[in-house]
Design an enzyme around this catalytic site. Structure first.
Site, PDB file in Angstrom:
ATOM      1  N   ASP A 151       0.869  -1.173   0.000  1.00 23.73           N
ATOM      2  CA  ASP A 151       0.000   0.000   0.000  1.00 23.73           C
ATOM      3  C   ASP A 151       0.901   1.216   0.000  1.00 23.73           C
ATOM      4  O   ASP A 151       1.876   1.279   0.750  1.00 23.73           O
ATOM      5  CB  ASP A 151      -0.932   0.020   1.209  1.00 23.73           C
ATOM      6  CG  ASP A 151      -2.080   0.990   0.962  1.00 23.73           C
ATOM      7  OD1 ASP A 151      -2.933   0.700   0.112  1.00 23.73           O
ATOM      8  OD2 ASP A 151      -2.116   2.057   1.606  1.00 23.73           O
ATOM      9  N   SER A 152       0.596   2.141  -0.877  1.00 26.09           N
ATOM     10  CA  SER A 152       1.546   3.225  -1.082  1.00 26.09           C
ATOM     11  C   SER A 152       0.819   4.506  -1.395  1.00 26.09           C
ATOM     12  O   SER A 152      -0.382   4.504  -1.686  1.00 26.09           O
ATOM     13  CB  SER A 152       2.480   2.854  -2.239  1.00 26.09           C
ATOM     14  OG  SER A 152       1.716   2.421  -3.345  1.00 26.09           O
ATOM     15  N   ARG A 164       8.947   1.872  -3.329  1.00 29.17           N
ATOM     16  CA  ARG A 164       8.621   0.455  -3.517  1.00 29.17           C
ATOM     17  C   ARG A 164       9.885  -0.376  -3.608  1.00 29.17           C
ATOM     18  O   ARG A 164       9.971  -1.463  -3.035  1.00 29.17           O
ATOM     19  CB  ARG A 164       7.753   0.290  -4.784  1.00 29.17           C
ATOM     20  CG  ARG A 164       7.116  -1.074  -4.935  1.00 29.17           C
ATOM     21  CD  ARG A 164       5.987  -1.072  -5.970  1.00 29.17           C
ATOM     22  NE  ARG A 164       4.894  -0.216  -5.547  1.00 29.17           N
ATOM     23  CZ  ARG A 164       4.672   1.010  -6.036  1.00 29.17           C
ATOM     24  NH1 ARG A 164       5.425   1.509  -6.998  1.00 29.17           N
ATOM     25  NH2 ARG A 164       3.686   1.741  -5.575  1.00 29.17           N
TER      26      ARG A 164
END
Ligand code: IMP
Length: 187
Positions: free
Chosen positions: A64-65, A174
């Site tokens: 989740d970003s 990421r």
């Protein structure tokens, strides 16, 4: 080794496959889950738990970003995908971000990525990665996805959307979170 990833986002699957080439990345859509946690780590856990019961005995992962802008008190944050409303609309999100930063001198921002893992034995853990930079005055570049054309990472004069995949993955939120995740998995 198979790694089940809770996403339907083809861009994320591509980046994860590039960053973790020794794994066979198998996307599994955590359809219908409500991502209502107040932070990235909580939402990553909600997503990975939604698929882990389908793949006991294997590693499962969810990311989740989002983008956090200092002058906007951390917005869009966990609402990054739907900043301009439902359904998720990238051009509208980017336009709203530029509008909300009109005239702002402080354009500092960072991406954060939380990666939640469930081990083959069912143990959970979360790791995080961040990438700091600033929001440009106008979009540039066509690579990547989301806010990439507006985000210029520290040490660069090009946006994420103007970097090669290798350049972005080496410094991205990421890329950093997945390097930690790989260390946890131990391969
Ligand atoms: P998620 O799928 O709930 O994690 O939503 C992440 C949202 O944050 C995406 O839809 C993008 O708007 C934004 N985002 C996350 N990572 C990136 C990135 O690497 N580049 C550009 N935008 C990103």
């Amino acid at each position: 080794m198979k790694l089940f990833v809770a996403t339907h986002n083809a861009h994320k699957v591509r980046e994860i496959s590039q960053i973790l080439p020794s794994f066979e990345i198998v996307p599994d859509d955590p359809e219908g889950v409500i991502e209502d946690a107040p932070d990235f780590a909580g939402n990553a856990l909600i997503k990975v738990r939604a698929i882990a019961s389908r793949h006991t005995g294997s590693w499962c992962m969810a990311d989740d970003s989002g983008l956090e802008v200092a002058a906007l008190d951390g917005a869009p944050g966990v609402r990054s995908a739907r900043y301009a409303g439902e359904p998720s609309n990238t051009p509208a999100n980017n336009a709203l971000l530029l509008k909300n930063l009109e005239g702002a001198k402080d354009r500092r921002a960072n991406f954060t990525c939380a990666v939640a893992l469930v081990s083959p034995e069912g143990e959970e853990c979360v790791v995080e990665g961040r990438c700091y930079g600033r929001i440009a005055e106008a979009p540039s570049g066509v690579a990547g996805f989301g806010y990439d054309p507006l985000f210029v990472p520290d040490g660069f004069d090009r946006s994420f959307a103007e970097l090669s995949a290798g350049e972005k993955n080496a410094i991205s939120h990421r890329g950093r979170a997945l390097a930690e995740a790989r260390a946890k998995i131990g391969v």
